[in-house]
Design a protein around this motif. Structure first.
Motif, PDB file in Angstrom:
ATOM      1  N   VAL A   1      29.979 -66.034 -36.918  1.00  0.00           N
ATOM      2  CA  VAL A   1      29.416 -64.839 -37.555  1.00  0.00           C
ATOM      3  C   VAL A   1      30.236 -63.624 -37.135  1.00  0.00           C
ATOM      4  O   VAL A   1      31.076 -63.695 -36.226  1.00  0.00           O
ATOM      5  CB  VAL A   1      27.925 -64.615 -37.180  1.00  0.00           C
ATOM      6  CG1 VAL A   1      27.045 -65.709 -37.745  1.00  0.00           C
ATOM      7  CG2 VAL A   1      27.754 -64.512 -35.679  1.00  0.00           C
ATOM      8  N   ASN A   2      29.953 -62.520 -37.805  1.00  0.00           N
ATOM      9  CA  ASN A   2      30.556 -61.237 -37.450  1.00  0.00           C
ATOM     10  C   ASN A   2      32.085 -61.361 -37.393  1.00  0.00           C
ATOM     11  O   ASN A   2      32.690 -61.958 -38.272  1.00  0.00           O
ATOM     12  CB  ASN A   2      29.962 -60.774 -36.114  1.00  0.00           C
ATOM     13  CG  ASN A   2      30.255 -59.320 -35.816  1.00  0.00           C
ATOM     14  OD1 ASN A   2      30.970 -58.660 -36.565  1.00  0.00           O
ATOM     15  ND2 ASN A   2      29.713 -58.818 -34.725  1.00  0.00           N
ATOM     16  N   HIS A   3      32.681 -60.820 -36.324  1.00  0.00           N
ATOM     17  CA  HIS A   3      34.128 -60.910 -36.161  1.00  0.00           C
ATOM     18  C   HIS A   3      34.483 -61.871 -35.029  1.00  0.00           C
ATOM     19  O   HIS A   3      35.510 -61.698 -34.357  1.00  0.00           O
ATOM     20  CB  HIS A   3      34.709 -59.515 -35.879  1.00  0.00           C
ATOM     21  CG  HIS A   3      34.541 -58.560 -37.023  1.00  0.00           C
ATOM     22  ND1 HIS A   3      33.397 -57.789 -37.198  1.00  0.00           N
ATOM     23  CD2 HIS A   3      35.339 -58.282 -38.083  1.00  0.00           C
ATOM     24  CE1 HIS A   3      33.517 -57.071 -38.299  1.00  0.00           C
ATOM     25  NE2 HIS A   3      34.692 -57.337 -38.854  1.00  0.00           N
TER      26      HIS A   3
ATOM     27  N   GLU B   1      22.302 -63.042 -38.135  1.00  0.00           N
ATOM     28  CA  GLU B   1      21.998 -63.166 -36.706  1.00  0.00           C
ATOM     29  C   GLU B   1      21.806 -61.788 -36.112  1.00  0.00           C
ATOM     30  O   GLU B   1      22.480 -60.837 -36.498  1.00  0.00           O
ATOM     31  CB  GLU B   1      23.168 -63.888 -36.028  1.00  0.00           C
ATOM     32  CG  GLU B   1      22.885 -64.340 -34.619  1.00  0.00           C
ATOM     33  CD  GLU B   1      24.037 -65.197 -34.080  1.00  0.00           C
ATOM     34  OE1 GLU B   1      24.072 -66.393 -34.386  1.00  0.00           O
ATOM     35  OE2 GLU B   1      24.898 -64.649 -33.376  1.00  0.00           O
ATOM     36  N   LYS B   2      20.889 -61.686 -35.145  1.00  0.00           N
ATOM     37  CA  LYS B   2      20.605 -60.387 -34.534  1.00  0.00           C
ATOM     38  C   LYS B   2      20.271 -60.583 -33.076  1.00  0.00           C
ATOM     39  O   LYS B   2      19.407 -61.389 -32.734  1.00  0.00           O
ATOM     40  CB  LYS B   2      19.398 -59.749 -35.253  1.00  0.00           C
ATOM     41  CG  LYS B   2      18.896 -58.453 -34.646  1.00  0.00           C
ATOM     42  CD  LYS B   2      19.731 -57.282 -35.084  1.00  0.00           C
ATOM     43  CE  LYS B   2      19.157 -55.964 -34.589  1.00  0.00           C
ATOM     44  NZ  LYS B   2      19.312 -55.752 -33.144  1.00  0.00           N
ATOM     45  N   ASN B   3      20.979 -59.855 -32.214  1.00  0.00           N
ATOM     46  CA  ASN B   3      20.617 -59.835 -30.811  1.00  0.00           C
ATOM     47  C   ASN B   3      19.273 -59.124 -30.695  1.00  0.00           C
ATOM     48  O   ASN B   3      19.068 -58.077 -31.319  1.00  0.00           O
ATOM     49  CB  ASN B   3      21.698 -59.094 -30.012  1.00  0.00           C
ATOM     50  CG  ASN B   3      21.521 -59.268 -28.520  1.00  0.00           C
ATOM     51  OD1 ASN B   3      20.483 -58.935 -27.963  1.00  0.00           O
ATOM     52  ND2 ASN B   3      22.545 -59.806 -27.873  1.00  0.00           N
ATOM     53  N   VAL B   4      18.368 -59.655 -29.892  1.00  0.00           N
ATOM     54  CA  VAL B   4      17.016 -59.081 -29.867  1.00  0.00           C
ATOM     55  C   VAL B   4      16.996 -57.699 -29.219  1.00  0.00           C
ATOM     56  O   VAL B   4      16.042 -56.945 -29.402  1.00  0.00           O
ATOM     57  CB  VAL B   4      16.016 -60.005 -29.130  1.00  0.00           C
ATOM     58  CG1 VAL B   4      15.863 -61.316 -29.878  1.00  0.00           C
ATOM     59  CG2 VAL B   4      16.448 -60.265 -27.699  1.00  0.00           C
ATOM     60  N   ARG B   5      18.020 -57.334 -28.451  1.00  0.00           N
ATOM     61  CA  ARG B   5      17.989 -56.045 -27.771  1.00  0.00           C
ATOM     62  C   ARG B   5      18.848 -54.975 -28.453  1.00  0.00           C
ATOM     63  O   ARG B   5      18.518 -53.800 -28.439  1.00  0.00           O
ATOM     64  CB  ARG B   5      18.486 -56.210 -26.337  1.00  0.00           C
ATOM     65  CG  ARG B   5      17.510 -56.949 -25.459  1.00  0.00           C
ATOM     66  CD  ARG B   5      17.981 -56.940 -24.038  1.00  0.00           C
ATOM     67  NE  ARG B   5      17.038 -57.614 -23.167  1.00  0.00           N
ATOM     68  CZ  ARG B   5      17.296 -57.900 -21.905  1.00  0.00           C
ATOM     69  NH1 ARG B   5      18.463 -57.584 -21.385  1.00  0.00           N
ATOM     70  NH2 ARG B   5      16.396 -58.508 -21.167  1.00  0.00           N
TER      71      ARG B   5
ATOM     72  N   PRO C   1      24.264 -54.905 -34.110  1.00  0.00           N
ATOM     73  CA  PRO C   1      23.853 -54.905 -35.516  1.00  0.00           C
ATOM     74  C   PRO C   1      23.532 -56.314 -36.008  1.00  0.00           C
ATOM     75  O   PRO C   1      23.708 -57.293 -35.290  1.00  0.00           O
ATOM     76  CB  PRO C   1      25.109 -54.369 -36.225  1.00  0.00           C
ATOM     77  CG  PRO C   1      26.228 -54.805 -35.346  1.00  0.00           C
ATOM     78  CD  PRO C   1      25.707 -54.761 -33.953  1.00  0.00           C
ATOM     79  N   PHE C   2      23.061 -56.385 -37.224  1.00  0.00           N
ATOM     80  CA  PHE C   2      22.922 -57.688 -37.884  1.00  0.00           C
ATOM     81  C   PHE C   2      24.321 -58.243 -38.147  1.00  0.00           C
ATOM     82  O   PHE C   2      25.206 -57.511 -38.609  1.00  0.00           O
ATOM     83  CB  PHE C   2      22.176 -57.535 -39.213  1.00  0.00           C
ATOM     84  CG  PHE C   2      20.692 -57.387 -39.046  1.00  0.00           C
ATOM     85  CD1 PHE C   2      19.893 -58.514 -38.943  1.00  0.00           C
ATOM     86  CD2 PHE C   2      20.106 -56.136 -38.997  1.00  0.00           C
ATOM     87  CE1 PHE C   2      18.519 -58.388 -38.791  1.00  0.00           C
ATOM     88  CE2 PHE C   2      18.735 -55.996 -38.844  1.00  0.00           C
ATOM     89  CZ  PHE C   2      17.938 -57.119 -38.735  1.00  0.00           C
ATOM     90  N   GLU C   3      24.492 -59.522 -37.845  1.00  0.00           N
ATOM     91  CA  GLU C   3      25.789 -60.164 -38.044  1.00  0.00           C
ATOM     92  C   GLU C   3      25.635 -61.257 -39.100  1.00  0.00           C
ATOM     93  O   GLU C   3      24.606 -61.934 -39.144  1.00  0.00           O
ATOM     94  CB  GLU C   3      26.276 -60.781 -36.739  1.00  0.00           C
ATOM     95  CG  GLU C   3      26.373 -59.771 -35.606  1.00  0.00           C
ATOM     96  CD  GLU C   3      26.639 -60.417 -34.258  1.00  0.00           C
ATOM     97  OE1 GLU C   3      27.378 -59.833 -33.470  1.00  0.00           O
ATOM     98  OE2 GLU C   3      26.100 -61.521 -34.015  1.00  0.00           O
TER      99      GLU C   3
ATOM    100  N   GLY D   1      33.020 -65.846 -40.644  1.00  0.00           N
ATOM    101  CA  GLY D   1      32.202 -64.664 -40.447  1.00  0.00           C
ATOM    102  C   GLY D   1      32.296 -63.711 -41.623  1.00  0.00           C
ATOM    103  O   GLY D   1      33.261 -63.734 -42.382  1.00  0.00           O
ATOM    104  N   LEU D   2      31.259 -62.887 -41.743  1.00  0.00           N
ATOM    105  CA  LEU D   2      31.227 -61.894 -42.829  1.00  0.00           C
ATOM    106  C   LEU D   2      30.937 -60.499 -42.284  1.00  0.00           C
ATOM    107  O   LEU D   2      30.399 -59.648 -43.002  1.00  0.00           O
ATOM    108  CB  LEU D   2      30.168 -62.294 -43.868  1.00  0.00           C
ATOM    109  CG  LEU D   2      30.479 -63.546 -44.702  1.00  0.00           C
ATOM    110  CD1 LEU D   2      29.286 -63.913 -45.561  1.00  0.00           C
ATOM    111  CD2 LEU D   2      31.711 -63.329 -45.564  1.00  0.00           C
ATOM    112  N   GLY D   3      31.246 -60.261 -41.014  1.00  0.00           N
ATOM    113  CA  GLY D   3      31.073 -58.931 -40.458  1.00  0.00           C
ATOM    114  C   GLY D   3      29.628 -58.598 -40.125  1.00  0.00           C
ATOM    115  O   GLY D   3      28.810 -59.503 -39.869  1.00  0.00           O
ATOM    116  N   THR D   4      29.328 -57.308 -40.140  1.00  0.00           N
ATOM    117  CA  THR D   4      27.987 -56.844 -39.795  1.00  0.00           C
ATOM    118  C   THR D   4      27.433 -56.024 -40.960  1.00  0.00           C
ATOM    119  O   THR D   4      28.125 -55.799 -41.951  1.00  0.00           O
ATOM    120  CB  THR D   4      28.043 -55.936 -38.557  1.00  0.00           C
ATOM    121  OG1 THR D   4      28.770 -54.743 -38.904  1.00  0.00           O
ATOM    122  CG2 THR D   4      28.733 -56.621 -37.393  1.00  0.00           C
ATOM    123  N   HIS D   5      26.194 -55.547 -40.790  1.00  0.00           N
ATOM    124  CA  HIS D   5      25.639 -54.732 -41.882  1.00  0.00           C
ATOM    125  C   HIS D   5      26.355 -53.382 -41.959  1.00  0.00           C
ATOM    126  O   HIS D   5      26.306 -52.708 -42.978  1.00  0.00           O
ATOM    127  CB  HIS D   5      24.131 -54.561 -41.717  1.00  0.00           C
ATOM    128  CG  HIS D   5      23.709 -53.635 -40.629  1.00  0.00           C
ATOM    129  ND1 HIS D   5      23.516 -54.044 -39.330  1.00  0.00           N
ATOM    130  CD2 HIS D   5      23.456 -52.305 -40.641  1.00  0.00           C
ATOM    131  CE1 HIS D   5      23.144 -53.013 -38.594  1.00  0.00           C
ATOM    132  NE2 HIS D   5      23.107 -51.949 -39.352  1.00  0.00           N
TER     133      HIS D   5
END
Lengths: 120, 294
Positions: B133-135, B178-182, B185-187, B223-227
């Motif tokens: 996900v993400n980068h 995907e999102k870290n709970v703390r 950004p959304f990944e 991956g497709l980056g973040t929001h």
């Protein structure tokens, strides 16, 4: 209260008795028109028996006798069902009754299982 | 350990050993999920390992032990235990994941959606690469364990799984958020896969080396980056042919070489795995605890 209990008891017996037959009856009428392309294939019943042992026997029993949560497949309702109806049940299953879908099997293998189920 | 607890553990182990193995039949994918659910009451065990070497980093082996249980026909629950070993840096346990998959439609359709929800509690040294996900890229894979292990990742992950079976072909698309709970950004990420068995009909005899037991396919994931930075710029993508071979006993072996297609991807990843499935494990365990036969 006792009337309610008796009613529930009779309903439970009715549901249990319906078992596999009810699932077969839930198939749409159009499914029954499907023809089994392996009907006359001499390899289909033994291949279907192998697939049955692998995919179905853990729930329906080695001899198709059924177990607590899975009905017998030797029942008249199942034996009398059209091949296309059994094929539909294998493809769709009944997720809320615990019967999984076997759509992941190639069509030929599902027809082999149907041929085996109707073989006696 | 108390006697009662020991008795329960032995009973569970006996239930597992005494149960017949059955076919996992999940196909050859490592990353892409199809809409196939675990059969109710069955328990599947799998080990999946990925081996790679990031530029400037040490060779690593990321491994997960996977326990998948069919709760109902429409609900499958799975526990992952993650670990990794990196050359010259040692081995460590990196955390756990708990996932649940819910089939949304009761009947089979052309496209079948499944909702996937997962909680991950892993650390930054995790190298199981179960999704990209993400980068995410080889830079993170090259971080030394001594530093990365202190980074805590408690994340929620959701996937929309779309699956189809068309004339023997399995086609699946996964969209990942995907999102870290703390914080963070959304990944986003994706995985798509296509596979089919080498033979459609089964042979009558029990066989190991027959075409019906072999499935081949290809996966594409990345991956497709973040929001905030959505897109493929600077992200990692892989293309991975994959093969699964199921023995007559039900044990499935899988192997998949993956090739990075962008500069941020690791150049080469080799995945391999083994899985087997205990039929009606839940029923056997319940019977044992009640004093019956498995």
């Amino acid at each position: 209260m006792s009337t309610l209990r008796i009613g529930c008891f009779l309903a439970a017996i009715g549901i249990a008795a319906a078992g596999g037959g009810a699932l077969v009856q839930s198939a749409p009428a159009i499914a029954a028109k499907l023809q089994n392309p392996l009907e006359s294939d001499e390899h289909a019943p033994p291949a279907g028996a192998k697939l049955y042992a692998r995919e179905c026997a853990s729930c329906h029993g080695v001899n198709r006798e059924g177990r607590r949560n899975a009905p017998s497949l030797n029942r008249p309702a199942v034996q009398a069902a059209a091949p296309g109806t059994l094929f539909w049940v294998l493809r769709n299953g009944s997720l809320h009754r615990g019967m999984p879908s076997f759509a992941h099997l190639p069509e030929a293998q599902r027809w082999q299982i149907v041929t085996y189920l109707r073989g006696r | 350990m108390t006697t009662a607890r020991l008795k329960y553990l032995l009973a569970a182990a006996a239930a597992l050993v005494l149960q017949p193995l059955c076919w996992a039949g999940e196909g050859p994918f490592f990353i892409t999920y199809t809409h196939q659910m675990e059969e109710p009451g069955n328990l599947e065990f799998a080990f999946k390992t990925v081996m790679g070497k990031p530029d400037g980093g040490n060779r690593f082996f990321g491994t997960v032990a996977e326990f998948e249980y069919g709760v109902t026909g429409w609900w499958t629950s799975e526990l992952y235990l993650d670990g990794q070993a990196t050359r010259r840096e040692g081995a460590l346990f990196t955390g756990y994941r708990w996932e649940n998959r819910f089939r949304l439609l009761s009947h089979e359709h052309w496209i079948n959606p499944v909702l996937y929800l997962e909680f991950e509690n892993i650390n930054g040294a995790d190298k199981s690469l179960l999704e990209i996900v993400n980068h995410d890229g080889q830079e993170a894979l090259g971080s030394p364990n001594a530093e990365a292990r202190f980074e805590k990742k408690r994340e929620m992950e959701a996937k929309l799984i779309l699956g189809s079976y068309v004339k023997g072909w399995t086609i699946a698309e996964n969209f990942i958020a995907e999102k870290n709970v703390r914080h963070a950004p959304f990944e986003f990420g994706y995985a798509v896969g296509v596979s089919r068995p080498l033979a459609m009909a089964a042979r009558p005899d029990r066989c190991n080396f027959c075409a019906e037991n072999v499935q081949v396919g290809v996966e594409l994931y990345g991956g497709l980056g973040t929001h905030e930075q959505f897109g493929v710029g600077g992200t990692s993508h892989y293309i991975a042919p994959t093969v699964a071979w199921t023995l007559a006993s039900g044990t499935t072996l899988r192997i998949s070489p993956g090739f990075g297609t962008t500069g941020t991807s690791a150049g080469y990843l080799l995945r391999f795995g083994v899985s087997y499935e205990a039929a009606q494990f839940g029923r056997a365990a319940r019977n044992l605890f009640r004093g019956g036969r498995p």
